[in-house]
Each structure stands twice: as structure tokens, then as C-alpha cells.
Design an enzyme around this catalytic site. Structure first.
Site, PDB file in Angstrom:
ATOM      1  N   GLU A  46      38.184  26.052  46.646  1.00 45.62           N
ATOM      2  CA  GLU A  46      36.753  26.133  46.354  1.00 45.62           C
ATOM      3  C   GLU A  46      36.218  24.866  45.692  1.00 45.62           C
ATOM      4  O   GLU A  46      35.082  24.457  45.932  1.00 45.62           O
ATOM      5  CB  GLU A  46      36.459  27.367  45.486  1.00 45.62           C
TER       6      GLU A  46
ATOM      7  N   HIS B 262      36.415  42.011  44.761  1.00 46.76           N
ATOM      8  CA  HIS B 262      35.425  41.890  45.835  1.00 46.76           C
ATOM      9  C   HIS B 262      34.120  42.573  45.439  1.00 46.76           C
ATOM     10  O   HIS B 262      33.361  43.018  46.291  1.00 46.76           O
ATOM     11  CB  HIS B 262      35.959  42.486  47.145  1.00 46.76           C
TER      12      HIS B 262
END
Ligand SMILES: Cc1ncc(C[n+]2csc(CCOP(=O)(O)OP(=O)(O)O)c2C)c(N)n1
Ligand SMILES: [Mg+2]
Length: 733
Positions: free
Chosen positions: A463, A533
Site C-alpha cells: 500500500e 473487512h
């Protein structure tokens, strides 16, 4: 003598043995010695409390001057670190510029008194502002090299365009430019360093990684940071690299190494790695004392390799200068450093009124964006068709985000889209027979097929790599619209977002900016999304000055706000609620390719007179549900405000409503404590106290992460019933 210190060019005079000529050696010595004298003068000023920090290039001068001479300022690009005084001096930063930063002058050309000394920036020299963070800059260099290649392959994309950020992002490029980035050996432990090598190697980018190895990272010796003690050995198997390992106290050997490296890069063969063994003459900085952790013998051995002394000896030994001439030259340079310091000490201090300048673009305000056409366009559509062939029927948020990406990529050739799994298929030969992935939520579906693999591609699973490269791309005038696959995994990129992306403009006093867009699926209510999530956490990002944070709750807003995000000149975190992607709530027909909603304009999604409910994201449909029930069953009319953008946010709409209703709830999905609502509630209490008939109420998730088992998830996250209960209680107060 009399060679100009700041006119950098590669020495060409060589003797029959290929060694540098006298004039070139004298030029190198001038630069090295001047750098040392500036350091020493700064140390004096710091001791006199006329400056506030000092870190020196002492011991690195030979290596740095060599790098500067091998490359072309204003043509090549530079991402240095805090120790690169001799490099930047060689490139053309003046001693006065350096002292202006040391004293924190208002006229400090690198930062206007915002950054510590030796935090370089010059648009003229292609010297991009760097932070104090170790290793972030190497990813910017990679993105910068990608931009150079992109503009070379697509020169039309470099054209100036009016009506969006491009009016303020002029582009220059040269087909054979090289990007230099510098880093200490200790900082090669950072993941970002390896993430940069990865992409530079894979994409054969013309980046020179200059490793300034002085054997220590503050007090930590090289073997603690680097297994085996030598970084060159560890990186030796990266494909496409040219490798050099040199004595960094020898300017001639170093220059040759950088020249070979630059040749490799300019020829398009890939990146280069130039590892120089330097020494640290002084401690890490003036805040450090190396006698606390280095033996006397070790320090004395280092001192024998001092590049300044070695160069003096060489000039004498080879009869290039006499002792008197060296003395005279050194006196001249000492006077130059002293005069520059004197000049800087007389410079005006920064104005206090300058503090908020350049937090965001001064040129293009997305709140008053001229391209915002919400009303004009919302009713109609372009024959009911989008660039991606979507019809006039109500479309989901996912569809309209995808449509916006298609439209904007067709309109603006500077947009590139990348991230994890965002391509249709990295192996292009599969494209003819497969449907394509296009993102784990399919939001980027079909983009690679339409715009090609140069504009839409997969990143490594890293990322910081995604955001760090975006900074370098955006600095060059590109518009990266990148995806972080899940908000839950944004954390490795937060260093880049917080210390680099959002800060580039302010810390360089407006000289540089990195207006990239980061799209991030966020949030829970997924039934089984669990801890990793379902995360929220938007207030962590609204707490970052320089970053715009957008959080739409429906398809039309998502389309119009994403368009503004892409066209504006600020970095934007664009939060997309996963649960809202395909809900029947908030679907809308495609609004046309120029539909743009300005930032900072809330929507009153339900009018009411009894109380105000301020919310956004997934709490919008849940709040509306509760409000309808309250109306139906209790006759309470709640005015529901969807903020739509969280930074900036629409205080006027909140205040007007609260003045009317005198009661207010702030509701969000994120945890209650230290959540986004705390700021809004505090401001209401502060500024609208006299208008209130009841305490400000807040609704948020329990102060835990979201659990997997749906029974737990339901209890942890705020539900319509949670909102209804709060409405009932507040009405009864
Ligand atoms: C991300 C980050 N962590 C820690 C620091 C504090 N820090 C500043 S310099 C430094 C040591 C760097 O050593 P090295 O990379 O070898 O460079 P040198 O200073 O020796 O040239 C540390 C730990 C920082 N600036 N950034
Ligand atoms: Mg070091």
C-alpha cells in the site's frame, strides 16, 4: 581557479589515463570545502541559538558532489535526503538559500520557514521537497520516473488544459531524464525502500538509488540494520539494475560510478544502485553525541578517511595547488559562507498570517469549483448513455463510480489508475478470452480494456508503494487515481498519506503539490465482514491538514463528487461504502460526463422541524429509515443532513438547521469515542449553545472492532433502531 560553484556540469577535462584534470579537481574541492564550511558555520549559529537544528553532510561531500556533477539540474529530477548539502550545492542551491532555511526566514525559498534546515526544494532545479521521514522519498522518485516515461510516450498528455487542475500543473519532460534519490544505509531497512526497488526493477525505470553508507543510523551500526553489513550484497539479484559500490570518500571513483549509472538509466536499460562507503565526521546531528556509543579508535580511524583532508593531500601531492593556494581558496570559501550567513540573519521572519497559506490549493477551490455543475446536469443525461454504455435506468453507486472513471479517463489523458487487482488482466494475452477482474469490487472493470495497460495496471501488493508512487506522479502533473483495496489495509500507506501526500504543498510553501485521488472501499454491515473487512476510521484522515475527505452515500453523489475529486488540485481520500455499492437505496440514472458536485455542500435528504440529524455514509439510509418511523409512529419530524464531504464540511447547513430545530444528533458508523461526530458535536456546543434546547447527542459504533458473528456485528454497529431510540429520547428531553 574561479570555477563557478553553482554551475553544475559533468567535468570533461581528463588526462591521458582518463583521470580528471586539475580544473575539475579544484572545482570538486571547492564544492566539498564550501559544503563543510556551511556546516561549520551553521553549527556555530546553532550554538549561538540563532538557528534551531543542525545536521551535516560532513564525510559525505565527495560522494555527493560526484552525484551532482554526473547529473543535470533542471533536466534530471532529484529526491534527496536531509544530509545532501554538498549534492544540492553542486546542483545550484546557494549558500544563502541554505542559511535562510537554517534561520527559518520568511524568504527561505525551500519552505518559507516551515521545514528544518537541509530539507531541500527548488522547482527550478527539479529538486522536489522532501520530509524528515526516512525512505519515503524513494517511492516518490519511482513515481516521478514513471511520469517522465508516460509523458515521453504520450506527449499530448503534457499539454496545458483549462478548467481543472491541469491549468496549474505545468509539465516538462525529456525522454532520457534520470531520477536520483538518496538514502542512508540505515533507512534501507524501511519497507518503502524495498517497495521502490521492486517497481523500479520491474518497470525498468531510470532511477539511481544513491546509498550514502556512513555505517551508522544515529547510534545503530550498519550490521544491525543490514544482515551481513552490506546492502549491495542483499540487493544484487534485482533484475535490470546496474550496480556500483565505491569508496564514497573518493570523488573521482564516485563520479565515474554515477556517470556509468546515468548512462545505464538514460539508455533505458533500467535503474541503478550506487552504494558509497562514506564516513560521519560529526555525530548524527547536533542533538547527538557519538562519543556515547563509538569507541575512540573507531572514530579516529574514520577521521583518517575524511574526504576533505584526502582531497587536500591529493591537490598538494599532484602539484595541482600549493599549500598557499589551498589556504587562499579555503579562506575565500570561508568568507563566502560567512557572508551568506550574515545575509540570512538579516532576512525578515515569516509573517504569522502566512501560516494557513498553501494547506490547500490557492488556485482551485473545490468548494467553489467552477466545473461543479450539480444542478444543470442532474436532470439530464447524455442521451442516456455513458462512456461505458450505461443506460438511463437507475444505476448503482458501483456503476456510477465506474462510469465516472471511464468518462474522466477519456477526457483527461493524465489519469492513470492502479492498485491491487484493479486491472482487467495483467497478462494482456488473456484479455481476449476473459471478462477481466477490474477490482475486487469491480469498480475499475473495463478500464484496462478501454484505455490500455499503460494507464490501468496492477501494483505490487504494497500500500505504501501505491501512495508513494502517486505522490511522485502527481508532483509531475499526472493525475493518479489509485485504489486501496480495503480501508482495513490502508495502514501501511498512512505514513505516505500523512507525512507526504497531504503535506507536499504546505511544507514547500506552495512550490510542489501532489493532488492524487485515493479511492478506498470502507465500512461494515456486510454480515461476516468481521474485523478486517469492516473498519471505519475516517476521523483519522479528517485530522490531516491538506487532505480532502469525501464520503458519498448514494450513486449520484458518488459520481459527482468523484469527478470533483479528480479535477481538483488537492489530494483527496475518496471513501466508498462497500455496503452501499450495490444497494437499491440511492440508485440514480447516469448524469452525464460533466456532472460535478462541489465539496463542502451537504444535502438535506429529509426536511423536518423537530430535530436535526447530521450524518453521512451508511448511516444515511439507516437514519432515514429511523426518521420515517419516528414520523409515522410519533409525529416527530427529523431533518436529516447528509454531509457528503467530511473535510471540508458544510457548517452553514448544519448551523442553519440546528438554529431552526434546537435539537441535534450526530450519527456515524465509526466508533463513538474520538469519532468524527465528536468534532461536530463540540462545535455545535461551542457556537450554537444559545440555540439548543437539549444536549447534543451522538451515535456511533461500540468502542470495539467489528466481530464476525452477525449477532455481534449487529450489536456493535449502530442500527436504525439505535437511531430511532436516540430520536425518541432527544424529543422527550
Ligand atoms: C520513518 C522515520 N523513523 C525514524 C526517524 C528518526 N531518524 C532520523 S535519521 C535516523 C537515522 C538514519 O540513518 P541512515 O539512514 O543511516 O542515514 P544517516 O543519517 O546516517 O545519513 C533516524 C532513526 C525518521 N526521521 N523517520
Ligand atoms: Mg547512516
Amino acid at each position: 581557479m574561479g570555477l563557478a560553484v553553482s554551475s553544475a556540469h559533468a567535468p570533461t577535462g581528463v588526462d591521458a589515463l582518463g583521470r580528471l584534470g586539475s580544473q575539475e579537481l579544484i572545482q570538486i574541492y571547492r564544492l566539498m570545502y564550501l559544503s563543510r564550511r556551511i556546516d561549520d558555520r551553521e553549527i556555530l549559529l546553532k550554538r549561538q541559538q540563532k538557528t534551531f537544528f543542525q545536521i551535516s553532510a560532513a564525510g559525505h561531500e565527495a560522494f555527493q558532489v560526484a552525484a551532482g556533477l554526473a547529473l543535470k539540474p533542471g533536466y534530471d529530477w532529484f529526491f534527496p535526503y536531509y544530509r545532501d548539502r554538498a549534492l544540492t550545492l553542486t546542483l545550484g542551491v546557494t549558500p544563502t538559500d541554505m542559511f535562510l532555511q537554517a534561520v527559518g526566514a520568511g524568504t527561505d525559498p525551500a519552505s518559507g520557514g516551515r521545514q528544518m534546515p537541509t530539507h531541500w526544494s527548488s522547482r527550478e532545479l527539479n529538486l522536489v521537497s522532501t520530509s524528515s521521514s526516512t525512505a519515503t522519498q524513494v517511492l516518490h522518485a519511482v513515481g516521478c520516473a514513471e511520469a517522465g516515461r508516460y509523458f515521453t510516450n504520450h506527449p499530448d498528455a503534457a499539454a496545458r488544459a483549462e478548467g481543472d487542475y491541469r491549468a496549474f500543473r505545468d509539465v516538462t519532460f525529456h525522454g532520457d531524464e534520470v531520477v536520483l534519490t538518496c538514502i542512508g544505509e540505515g533507512s534501507t531497512s524501511q519497507g518503502e525502500f524495498w517497495e521502490a526497488l521492486n517497481t523500479a526493477s520491474n518497470r525498468k525505470l531510470p532511477v539511481i538509488f544513491m546509498i550514502e553508507d556512513n555505517g551508522y543510523a544515529i547510534s545503530v551500526p550498519v550490521e544491525v540494520n543490514t544482515p551481513g553489513g552490506n546492502i549491495s550484497r542483499l540487493v544484487a539479484n534485482f533484475p535490470n539494475f546496474h550496480f556500483e559500490e565505491v569508496d564514497g570518500t573518493d570523488p573521482e571513483a564516485s563520479l565515474r560510478a554515477f556517470q556509468r549509472a546515468a548512462e545505464h538509466c538514460r539508455a533505458g536499460l533500467g535503474p541503478a544502485f550506487v552504494h558509497g562507503h562514506c564516513i560521519r565526521v560529526y555525530s548524527h546531528s547536533l542533538s547527538d553525541d557519538d562519543k556515547l556509543y563509538r569507541s575512540a579508535a573507531e572514530r579516529e580511524a574514520d577521521a583518517l578517511r575524511d574526504p576533505i583532508h584526502k582531497m587536500q593531500m591529493r591537490l598538494l601531492r599532484e602539484n595541482i595547488l600549493t599549500a598557499e593556494q589551498i589556504n587562499a581558496l579555503e579562506k575565500e570559501l570561508e568568507r563566502e559562507a560567512a557572508a551568506a550567513a550574515e545575509q540570512a540573519l538579516k532576512a525578515p521572519l515569516p509573517e504569522l498570517a502566512s501560516i494557513p497559506k498553501h494547506v490547500y490549493s490557492e488556485d482551485l477551490d473545490p468548494v467553489r469549483a467552477t466545473f461543479a455543475t450539480e444542478k444543470a446536469q442532474a436532470a439530464g443525461s447524455r442521451n442516456g448513455k455513458s462512456a461505458s454504455g450505461k443506460g438511463a435506468a437507475p444505476r448503482t453507486m458501483a456503476d456510477l463510480i465506474n462510469a465516472c472513471l471511464h468518462d474522466e479517463m477519456a477526457r483527461d489523458p493524465r489519469i492513470v489508475v492502479y492498485g491491487e487487482d484493479v486491472a482487467d488482466a495483467s497478462r494482456e494475452d488473456a484479455l481476449s478470452e476473459v471478462k477481466g477482474k477490474g477490482g475486487v469490487f469491480k469498480l475499475t472493470s473495463g478500464l484496462q480494456a478501454e484505455f490500455g495497460s499503460e494507464r490501468v495496471f496492477n501494483s505490487p501488493l504494497a500500500e505504501a508503494n501505491i501512495v508513494g508512487r502517486a505522490v511522485g506522479l502527481a508532483v509531475r502533473g499526472m493525475k493518479p487515481v489509485v485504489e486501496i483495496q480495503f480501508f482495513d489495509y490502508i495502514w501501511p500507506a498512512v505514513h505516505q498519506i500523512h507525512n507526504e501526500l497531504a503535506l507536499m504543498r504546505w511544507r514547500s510553501n506552495g512550490a510542489w503539490a501532489s493532488p492524487a485521488v485515493i479511492r478506498v472501499p470502507i465500512g461494515g454491515y456486510l454480515t461476516g465482514g468481521a474485523i478486517y473487512h469492516s473498519q471505519s476510521g475516517e476521523s483519522i484522515f479528517t485530522h490531516i491538514p491538506g487532505l480532502r475527505v469525501v464520503f458519498p452515500s448514494n450513486a449520484l453523489d458518488a459520481n459527482g463528487l468523484l469527478r470533483t475529486a479528480i479535477r481538483c488540485d488537492d489530494p483527496v481520500l475518496f471513501l466508498e461504502h462497500k455496503r452501499l455499492y450495490r444497494e437499491s437505496y440511492g440508485r440514480a440514472p447516469y448524469p452525464g460526463p460533466d456532472f460535478a458536485i462541489p465539496f463542502g455542500k451537504a444535502a438535506i435528504v429529509r426536511p423536518g422541524q423537530h430535530m436535526t440529524l447530521v450524518t453521512y455514509g451508511a448511516l444515511v439510509p439507516r437514519s432515514l429509515q429511523a426518521a420515517e418511523k419516528a414520523s409515522r409512529e410519533q409525529g416527530i419530524e427529523v431533518e436529516v443532513i447528509d454531509l457528503r464531504t467530511l473535510s471540508p464540511y458544510d457548517w452553514e447547513t448544519i448551523a442553519t438547521s440546528v438554529r431552526k430545530t434546537s435539537r441535534v444528533i450526530v450519527a456515524h458508523e465509526d466508533m463513538l469515542s474520538w469519532g468524527y461526530g465528536a468534532e461536530i458535536a463540540a462545535r455545535i456546543a461551542d457556537e450554537l449553545f444559545d440555540d439548543l434546547d437539549a444536549p447534543v447527542k451522538r451515535i456511533g459504533a461500540m468502542d470495539t472492532f467489528v466481530a464476525y458473528q452477525p449477532v455481534l456485528e449487529d450489536a456493535i454497529l449502530p442500527q436504525p433502531d439505535t437511531v430511532l431510540k436516540a430520536i425518541t429520547e432527544l424529543h422527550a428531553y
